[in-house]
Write an enzyme that holds these catalytic residues in place. Structure first.
Site, PDB file in Angstrom:
ATOM      1  N   LEU A  39      10.734  -1.708-114.099  1.00 14.56           N
ATOM      2  CA  LEU A  39      10.761  -1.078-115.688  1.00 14.56           C
ATOM      3  C   LEU A  39      10.796   0.358-115.556  1.00 14.56           C
ATOM      4  O   LEU A  39       9.818   0.865-114.829  1.00 14.56           O
ATOM      5  CB  LEU A  39       9.616  -1.725-116.437  1.00 14.56           C
ATOM      6  CG  LEU A  39       9.685  -3.324-116.336  1.00 14.56           C
ATOM      7  CD1 LEU A  39       8.387  -3.645-117.206  1.00 14.56           C
ATOM      8  CD2 LEU A  39      10.857  -3.967-117.316  1.00 14.56           C
ATOM      9  N   VAL A  90       7.267  -0.036-110.906  1.00 17.41           N
ATOM     10  CA  VAL A  90       7.495   1.053-111.828  1.00 17.41           C
ATOM     11  C   VAL A  90       8.720   1.766-111.509  1.00 17.41           C
ATOM     12  O   VAL A  90       8.598   2.300-110.289  1.00 17.41           O
ATOM     13  CB  VAL A  90       6.376   1.938-112.112  1.00 17.41           C
ATOM     14  CG1 VAL A  90       6.394   3.080-113.065  1.00 17.41           C
ATOM     15  CG2 VAL A  90       5.202   1.310-112.783  1.00 17.41           C
ATOM     16  N   LYS A  91       9.644   2.230-112.264  1.00 15.30           N
ATOM     17  CA  LYS A  91      10.921   2.734-111.824  1.00 15.30           C
ATOM     18  C   LYS A  91      10.754   4.236-112.328  1.00 15.30           C
ATOM     19  O   LYS A  91      10.544   4.590-113.620  1.00 15.30           O
ATOM     20  CB  LYS A  91      11.962   2.256-112.419  1.00 15.30           C
ATOM     21  CG  LYS A  91      13.541   2.419-111.705  1.00 15.30           C
ATOM     22  CD  LYS A  91      14.437   1.456-112.304  1.00 15.30           C
ATOM     23  CE  LYS A  91      15.747   1.766-111.748  1.00 15.30           C
ATOM     24  NZ  LYS A  91      16.600   1.069-112.512  1.00 15.30           N
ATOM     25  N   ILE A  92      10.898   5.331-111.315  1.00 15.06           N
ATOM     26  CA  ILE A  92      10.401   6.552-111.534  1.00 15.06           C
ATOM     27  C   ILE A  92      11.708   7.474-111.137  1.00 15.06           C
ATOM     28  O   ILE A  92      12.389   7.064-109.950  1.00 15.06           O
ATOM     29  CB  ILE A  92       9.373   7.059-110.475  1.00 15.06           C
ATOM     30  CG1 ILE A  92       8.064   6.550-110.940  1.00 15.06           C
ATOM     31  CG2 ILE A  92       9.229   8.446-110.699  1.00 15.06           C
ATOM     32  CD1 ILE A  92       7.462   6.696-112.413  1.00 15.06           C
TER      33      ILE A  92
END
Length: 215
Positions: A56, A82-84
């Site tokens: 996400l 967590v997509k950064i």
């Protein structure tokens, strides 16, 4: 090799799961926008449906914004990654999240040095975008090959997640190189099974079956 589905569609996710081809899911703001629904509810439903990792993505551009968003995203399930984005501020966020034991997928990677930086910051996954590199006249899979070589040179544990996949050949080349994961749109996933000789062979078998004497 793991197959992730690059989609926010529950129907597509369930279909891939039924085929036994779903090891995880990646989403992004563009995919969420296509669902025409409250993205919070979509994210929650995906995390319930998928047993593997679900990426996400944050939309903030400062480390503080990204960390605040990540704190909320991980509430959707223990499988949230967590997509950064690959930014200097993003690397700060990656380091902080990994210190908290939160898995991170660094996205929008377009050259090997970016991937190395992400790995050193502690990324769980790096996502090189092969299709977009190809689209501007580069060689996306050559980029992947270089990233894999660098990671092997230094025994880096970050997984290479091949993204922006446009066709089955990207997947074959990624598998031959030893990439850890490919994430593909559902349309590309369906193309995996297609071959004209398969179609003609099946047609021939069915015609011949009609000639077999029946009791």
């Amino acid at each position: 090799m793991k197959f992730f589905l690059d989609s926010a569609s529950l129907d597509e996710i369930k279909a891939a799961k039924d085929m036994g081809l779903l090891d995880g899911v990646t989403t992004n703001p563009t995919l969420m926008s296509k669902e025409k629904a409250d993205w919070h509810k979509v994210a929650e439903a995906i995390c319930r449906e998928v047993e593997g990792p679900v990426s996400l993505e944050v939309v903030g551009t400062t480390a503080e914004q990204m960390l605040a968003e990540a704190k909320e995203l991980v509430k959707y399930g223990p499988n949230v990654v967590v997509k950064i984005p690959m930014l200097l501020e993003g690397l700060k966020a990656v380091r902080s999240l990994r210190e908290q034991g939160i898995d991170v997928n660094v996205t929008l990677v377009f050259q090997p040095l970016q991937a190395l930086m992400a790995a050193k910051a502690g990324a769980t996954y790096v996502s090189p975008f092969v299709g977009r590199v190809d689209a501007i006249g580069g060689d996306g899979m050559a980029m992947v090959e270089e990233i894999l070589a660098i990671f092997r040179n230094y025994d880096l544990r970050t997984q290479v997640l091949v993204a922006s996949v446009r066709n089955p050949l990207h997947v074959v080349r990624a598998a031959l190189m030893g990439a850890d994961v490919v994430t593909v749109p559902f349309a590309v996933l369906k193309d995996f099974v297609k071959h004209p000789l398969t179609d003609s062979g099946l047609e021939s078998f069915l015609k011949d079956w009609e000639k077999v004497p029946k009791a």
